[in-house]
Write a protein that holds these residues in place. Structure first.
Motif, PDB file in Angstrom:
ATOM      1  N   VAL A 200       0.930  -1.156  -0.032  1.00  0.00           N
ATOM      2  CA  VAL A 200       0.021   0.168   0.033  1.00  0.00           C
ATOM      3  C   VAL A 200       0.820   1.145  -0.131  1.00  0.00           C
ATOM      4  O   VAL A 200       1.880   1.163   0.543  1.00  0.00           O
ATOM      5  CB  VAL A 200      -0.955  -0.015   1.339  1.00  0.00           C
ATOM      6  CG1 VAL A 200      -0.004  -0.145   2.571  1.00  0.00           C
ATOM      7  CG2 VAL A 200      -1.838   1.299   1.224  1.00  0.00           C
ATOM      8  N   VAL A 211      -4.746   7.005   1.067  1.00  0.00           N
ATOM      9  CA  VAL A 211      -4.212   5.897   0.572  1.00  0.00           C
ATOM     10  C   VAL A 211      -4.312   5.905  -1.028  1.00  0.00           C
ATOM     11  O   VAL A 211      -5.636   6.636  -1.672  1.00  0.00           O
ATOM     12  CB  VAL A 211      -5.111   4.605   0.534  1.00  0.00           C
ATOM     13  CG1 VAL A 211      -4.554   3.613  -0.287  1.00  0.00           C
ATOM     14  CG2 VAL A 211      -4.993   4.072   2.128  1.00  0.00           C
ATOM     15  N   SER A 214      -2.755   0.462  -3.846  1.00  0.00           N
ATOM     16  CA  SER A 214      -2.970  -0.773  -2.992  1.00  0.00           C
ATOM     17  C   SER A 214      -2.669  -1.874  -4.230  1.00  0.00           C
ATOM     18  O   SER A 214      -3.425  -1.655  -5.032  1.00  0.00           O
ATOM     19  CB  SER A 214      -4.215  -0.827  -2.440  1.00  0.00           C
ATOM     20  OG  SER A 214      -4.247  -1.954  -1.560  1.00  0.00           O
ATOM     21  N   PRO A 220      -6.869  -1.436   2.293  1.00  0.00           N
ATOM     22  CA  PRO A 220      -5.849  -1.956   3.107  1.00  0.00           C
ATOM     23  C   PRO A 220      -5.709  -1.318   4.357  1.00  0.00           C
ATOM     24  O   PRO A 220      -5.032  -2.043   5.217  1.00  0.00           O
ATOM     25  CB  PRO A 220      -4.758  -1.486   2.153  1.00  0.00           C
ATOM     26  CG  PRO A 220      -5.302  -0.042   1.607  1.00  0.00           C
ATOM     27  CD  PRO A 220      -6.805  -0.255   1.066  1.00  0.00           C
TER      28      PRO A 220
END
Length: 609
Positions: A200, A211, A214, A220
């Motif tokens: 990630v 994020v 991923s 994640p």
């Protein structure tokens, strides 16, 4: 062909290099030279670099731009700087100047090579100093490009660093300005180089995590699971660590720039994986990129892969950090999330709306003026007769009781007159007695008249003697009258000596500003706050408004007399304070700016022709 693009002295075009110096100009054969790709990446990272070249014996170099576009003085100065850097083996910077403007020259000896990399920046020395560190780092990359590869670096039959972050990869990454594209390219390279089972890539700035990429479709960092919490803790721990790399295990050989991550051990235990690692890189917009990789099984050559990647990742971190603005250094990245300027905009908007609503709400409109306590029935004590002041027993501001002696006049003359009149009365009585004994009725009547006249005179003298002692008629405060300095001087009959204010019955005298007199009226209520009693408010009601003449103290103006609805035992005449008179209601914004608007109107009227 050979030329000298940075000669130490003016030369004609096409002149050869000096002894021991070789300069090779760009031609078709040099197109594949690694220096070209190195300088192209340097320019993409920082367009201010306009020229670069190699200096030294047996140098094999290429020049993307021809130095003759600048004056010969620039060439001479750059050559001198290069020779000094090569001779001393130290990095050099110098400010250069010609008719085209100011430039800065940088010269960096290449490690392991008898050469110096020289670059020119179209910036002043102060502005160019921030590029010195990334230039030195890039020169280290150039050294590795130009040095011959060393054989025998294989491990377990495979060459270490087959997926290293090469200089071409490094320059390609630095040339990407879009953050999403940069994250995708970085994530893809780490996937190829390390082959994690889970990975990630996120940004962390001021406590907020976002994020970007991923390896799996599901979240994640799930908030409701312990695995998501431990991964998030490991990501944040990476931003606080001094090292660029954190590993959950101890590698067989030292990995440059790495350290042991305690939070990664928790991730390894919670996820049931064999290895876990984090990588931290500075972010141009502030904060960090943080990559988290997990391996279900221990790869055979994972340590070697990290050893090969670590130098390139370290150089990438240095260059990314050098490209960040002065206001986005890492010391700001760990500030609380509420200090994020993007959050400020929302709070500023809410505060602005609340401020506007507050300004539009009605509020009392007050007239404010200086106030002082006065006695309702102040009394003046004057000199009862002509005479000399003998003694003074009190001063202004003192509290006196009824019957207390305040001052005395000289009574010696009156005492003598009283003694003389007593003697005259005795003589007159003796003559009257003798006339009565001789049955002289006429003389008796004359004696009675004399005695009566002298008795009246004596009574007057006795009264004057009694009045020579000035006493207080009631409990009061001496408001004014400091007669101590007048002792021994003559007083005229009726001359004021003391002003006494009884202790009961006070009123307030309020100075009304001329701009507010039209708003003030009788029977308006308000409040009084005295300096001596700052924690108490006393209600007042206006009873009378009068004009104050210039001779009454202060400038001519208006005075409002108000009664106090509730007294206080600590009241004393002469106490000062501030009074507020409620004259109506208006919008709070107008209440705040009213005085300023009135002043501006008057000033504008004065200034306009």
């Amino acid at each position: 062909m050979s030329i000298d693009p940075v000669p130490s002295e003016p030369v004609s075009p096409g002149a050869g290099p000096k002894a021991g110096e070789t300069w090779v100009a760009q031609d078709a054969a040099d197109a594949a030279h690694p220096f070209l790709s190195w300088f192209a990446g340097l320019q993409r990272s920082e367009p201010a670099f306009v020229w670069a070249g190699l200096f030294g014996g047996n140098a094999q170099s290429a020049f993307p731009l021809v130095l003759t576009r600048r004056s010969e003085s620039i060439a001479v100065s750059a050559a001198t700087l290069a020779r000094d850097a090569l001779a001393e083996g130290q990095f050099k910077m110098a400010s250069l100047q010609d008719a085209s403007g100011a430039m800065t020259a940088l010269a960096m000896p290449l490690a392991g090579l008898d050469r110096v990399c020289v670059a020119l920046i179209e910036r002043k020395l102060v502005e160019a100093s921030r590029l010195a560190h990334p230039f030195r780092t890039m020169c280290e990359h150039l050294s590795s490009l130009l040095m011959p590869k060393v054989a025998g670096q294989a491990s377990s039959g495979a060459e270490i660093g087959q997926h290293d972050l090469s200089d071409a990869d490094l320059l390609d990454l630095l040339s990407i300005r879009d953050e999403a594209e940069f994250a995708q390219a970085l994530f893809a390279h780490l996937e190829r180089a390390l082959s994690p089972d889970q990975a990630v890539l996120a940004t962390i700035r001021r406590g907020k995590t976002h994020v970007l990429r991923s390896a799996r479709a599901q979240d994640p960092l799930p908030r409701g699971s312990r695995a998501g919490q431990t991964r998030l803790a490991a990501l944040h721990a990476a931003t606080r660590a001094q090292e660029t790399l954190l590993l959950s295990w101890a590698p067989k050989a030292a990995v440059p720039g790495s350290g042991h991550g305690v939070d990664l051990v928790a991730v390894q235990s919670e996820d049931g994986v064999a290895r876990a690692a984090t990588l931290k890189l500075p972010r141009r917009q502030g904060g960090h990129f943080v990559w988290l990789g997990l391996w279900d099984k221990v790869p055979a050559n994972l340590d070697e892969q990290w050893i090969g990647l670590a130098p390139g990742l370290g150089r990438l971190a240095v260059l990314l950090d050098a490209g960040r603005g002065a206001n986005e250094r890492r010391w700001r990245d760990n500030l609380p999330a509420w200090t994020d300027p993007r959050g400020w905009r929302l709070w500023a908007a809410l505060a602005s709306v609340m401020l506007v609503v507050w300004l539009l709400l009605p509020a009392p409109l007050h007239v404010t003026g200086q106030a002082s306590l006065r006695s309702v029935d102040q009394r003046a004590l004057v000199a009862p007769r002509d005479g000399f002041l003998s003694q003074v027993h009190v001063r202004a501001g003192e509290r006196v009781e009824a019957g207390q002696l305040l001052a005395e006049l000289d009574t010696r003359e009156l005492s003598l007159r009283l003694s003389r009149i007593d003697a005259q009365i005795n003589q007159a009585q003796s003559r009257r007695m003798a006339a009565m004994a001789g049955f002289n009725t006429a003389m008796v009547q004359v004696g009675d008249a004399e005695i009566e006249a002298m008795a009246a005179e004596r009574a007057l003298i006795a009264l004057l003697l009694d009045q020579s002692r000035l006493v207080a008629e009631a409990d009061a405060i001496i408001v004014s009258g400091d007669m101590a300095e007048r002792v021994g001087t003559a007083l005229r009959h009726g001359e004021p000596m003391f002003q006494l204010a009884p202790l009961d019955g006070y009123q307030v005298a309020i100075d009304i500003p001329q701009k507010d007199i039209t708003q003030t009226a009788i029977d308006q209520s308000g409040s009084l706050k005295l300096t001596a009693l700052p924690f108490d408010d006393f209600p007042i009601v206006i009873e009378r408004i009068s004009l104050r003449a210039a001779g009454e103290g202060g400038e001519p103006g208006f005075v409002a007399l108000a009664r106090i609805e509730a007294g206080h035992e600590a009241f004393r005449a002469g106490m000062q304070g501030v009074a507020q008179i409620e004259t109506g209601q208006a919008m709070r914004g107008w209440v705040l700016v009213r005085d300023m608007v009135f002043w501006a109107q008057v000033q504008w009227w004065r200034w306009i022709p």
